[in-house]
Design an enzyme around this catalytic site. Structure first.
Site, PDB file in Angstrom:
ATOM      1  CG  LEU A 165      -1.225   1.258   0.751  1.00 45.71           C
ATOM      2  CD1 LEU A 165      -0.264   0.645   1.765  1.00 45.71           C
ATOM      3  CD2 LEU A 165      -2.061   2.327   1.441  1.00 45.71           C
ATOM      4  CB  CYS A 182       8.880   6.580  -6.389  1.00 46.95           C
ATOM      5  SG  CYS A 182       8.086   5.312  -5.365  1.00 46.95           S
TER       6      CYS A 182
END
Length: 218
Positions: A165, A182
């Protein structure tokens, strides 16, 4: 948020004996990625899990599902196609990256559960400073008022994970304007500083380490 900026929570947990934590500082992306691949390929059933905390110099990474049309503006920042899940994202100074090298077979749960646990670690960390963060259906990560503050992307090989992450702490967000973060056109991004959380990278790494350890091993 009003008044003095909250201090980052400093709730320490006992280190898990099966976890090695490495704080690597600011390191180039590609050698770090290759090191993750090598670690995952060479580990055995008895190899301890590892958590790598670090920053990267400016770089875009393009996941396996990534399409270059999501790079929507010209930029001098390098683009690196890689082997994690997901689309395109940006890494840069002031963003804490946590690479999660975990043997899921030992943990007894799968990749979706790990993603949920990683998201919950960030949600809990922000909640401790009275910032409400949420998940978003179909778009892994952590969001505050609809803006993404943490991105997730993982790869699993032989039951073991790598990648992890990226948590926006105190960084230049402008490079996100050159991409559909994304793979989502118009997705807003945010960071701790813009939420009134004046956390240093070092403080955030310590607190995130504890939050991730609780989430992964509870």
């Amino acid at each position: 948020m009003n008044g003095a900026a909250p201090i980052i929570p400093d709730v320490r947990v006992e280190p898990d004996p099966s976890l090695v934590v490495r704080q690597l500082g600011r390191v180039a992306y590609e050698p770090t990625w290759r090191a993750m691949q090598a670690f995952a390929a060479q580990r055995s059933a008895g190899t301890a899990d590892e958590l790598w905390l670090l920053e990267h110099p400016p770089v875009y990474t393009l996941g396996q599902a990534g399409k270059r049309e999501h790079l929507i503006a010209a930029t001098d920042i390098p683009v690196v196609p890689i082997d994690r899940g997901g689309q395109i994202t940006y890494h840069g100074p002031g963003q804490v990256v946590a690479y999660v090298l975990v043997d899921l077979r030992r943990r007894g749960y799968g990749i979706r559960e790990l993603v949920a646990r990683l998201e919950q670690a960030v949600i809990d960390l922000l909640a401790a400073s009275n910032v409400e963060a949420t998940r978003r259906a179909g778009a892994p990560g952590v969001y505050v008022d609809g803006a993404k503050i943490a991105a997730l992307g993982l790869r699993v090989k032989h039951g073991c994970t790598y990648h992890g992450l990226a948590f926006n702490v105190d960084m230049d967000l402008e490079p996100f304007a050159a991409i559909n973060p994304c793979g989502y056109p118009g997705m807003a991004v945010t960071q701790c500083r813009d939420l009134g959380l004046n956390w240093s990278v070092e403080q955030t790494e310590r607190a995130l380490t504890d939050a991730l350890q609780r989430a992964i091993y509870s």
